[in-house]
Design an enzyme around this catalytic site. Structure first.
Site, PDB file in Angstrom:
ATOM      1  N   GLY A 279       6.102  -9.176  19.652  1.00  0.00           N
ATOM      2  CA  GLY A 279       6.028 -10.533  19.121  1.00  0.00           C
ATOM      3  C   GLY A 279       7.071 -10.814  18.062  1.00  0.00           C
ATOM      4  O   GLY A 279       6.807 -11.527  17.095  1.00  0.00           O
TER       5      GLY A 279
ATOM      6  N   TYR B 136      -9.671 -16.865  20.018  1.00  0.00           N
ATOM      7  CA  TYR B 136      -8.736 -16.065  19.215  1.00  0.00           C
ATOM      8  C   TYR B 136      -9.487 -15.177  18.227  1.00  0.00           C
ATOM      9  O   TYR B 136      -9.214 -13.978  18.103  1.00  0.00           O
ATOM     10  CB  TYR B 136      -7.788 -17.005  18.479  1.00  0.00           C
ATOM     11  CG  TYR B 136      -6.749 -16.328  17.620  1.00  0.00           C
ATOM     12  CD1 TYR B 136      -5.589 -15.812  18.175  1.00  0.00           C
ATOM     13  CD2 TYR B 136      -6.920 -16.236  16.236  1.00  0.00           C
ATOM     14  CE1 TYR B 136      -4.621 -15.214  17.381  1.00  0.00           C
ATOM     15  CE2 TYR B 136      -5.956 -15.638  15.440  1.00  0.00           C
ATOM     16  CZ  TYR B 136      -4.812 -15.137  16.013  1.00  0.00           C
ATOM     17  OH  TYR B 136      -3.861 -14.533  15.219  1.00  0.00           O
TER      18      TYR B 136
END
Length: 281
Positions: A28, A192
């Site tokens: 990421g 999430y």
């Protein structure tokens, strides 16, 4: 058994290049405004060679947009503390169950055949909702990227370290959570929060599983960090909840992650560490 001297200091005390000779995969790390980029720069500054994982289509679909990967790589290279270290980058869609293992193998090969540090920083943004609006597709999407891919990366990393000479020093895993276990939780991002909570709850189990390979496993909750996703009055309202009157910046959690990667943190494992600057929820 006698203790070995630190590989970069020869036992003479601290060295600003505490990670010289070490190698790291940071996932990421696809844009200069993100935590992954800041972590990669810190590791590089400490002397490590770094492989930057990116998934440009994800960022391109977000309001903040995507960076040119060449610019991200150049920024991390500019931070290199050891002229013999290197920075490499490569793509990977971690929603694919085969991608984590392939990424780990590719990163290790690109960095000379050995990988010491895994920082699982990636996550899926958006595709979420409240308890009333969340659905199976949202849950599955976050499971695939936020949790399953991290566990498969750790599995591949453990197998890689097991193939090295017994108890090779320097093995580190750092995962990222989001404060979903702290007062107030994240009721607007149920999918999430659920998957990040799974990483927090598995941290100690993973640390025990990797202990025989001399690998520490920790998770970091960076709190609200200014990664260019909020502006205006909402931004100011969040800033007011910090005693310092400002948001966390990407380098704030990056300093902690980089320290966890050094030998100074070899006795810290199985911990979920909050790095929130005293954020008042």
């Amino acid at each position: 058994m006698p203790r070995l001297p630190h590989p970069t200091t020869g036992g003479r005390g601290r060295d600003r290049l505490a990670l010289r000779g070490r190698t790291a995969l940071v996932t990421g790390a696809s844009r200069r405004g993100g935590i992954g980029h800041a972590v990669a720069r810190r590791l590089a500054a400490y002397g490590a060679s770094v492989y930057l994982h990116h998934h440009v289509p994800h960022d391109a679909a977000m309001p903040w947009g995507a960076d040119r990967i060449e610019d991200v790589v150049a920024s991390v290279r500019a931070a290199l503390g050891d002229p013999e270290a290197t920075v490499v980058a490569g793509p990977g869609d971690l929603s694919d169950p085969a991608a984590p293992g392939e990424l780990l193998a590719t990163a290790a090969e690109a960095l000379g055949g050995r990988l010491d540090i895994l920082v699982a920083n990636h996550a899926l943004s958006g595709s979420d909702g409240t308890l009333d609006t969340v659905d199976a597709a949202m849950l599955d999407a976050h499971w695939q990227v936020d949790t399953r891919s991290v566990l498969l990366l750790v599995q591949a990393f453990a197998r890689h370290r097991a193939a090295l000479p017994a108890r090779t020093p320097g093995g580190r895993v750092v995962m990222m959570t989001s404060g979903q276990d702290i007062a107030g939780g994240m009721p607007g991002e149920i999918a999430y929060a659920l998957q990040k909570g799974a990483l927090a709850s598995i941290t100690r189990s993973l640390s025990t599983a990797l202990a025989d390979h001399a690998v520490t496993v920790n998770a970091v909750n960076p709190g609200p960090v200014d990664t260019d996703y909020m502006t205006g009055e909402d931004y100011d309202a969040i800033a007011a909840l910090f005693p310092a009157g400002r948001w966390g910046m990407p380098d704030d959690p990056a300093r902690l992650v980089a320290w966890l990667a050094t030998d100074e943190a070899e006795w810290v494992t199985g911990q979920v560490i909050d790095s929130e600057g005293g954020f008042r929820r």
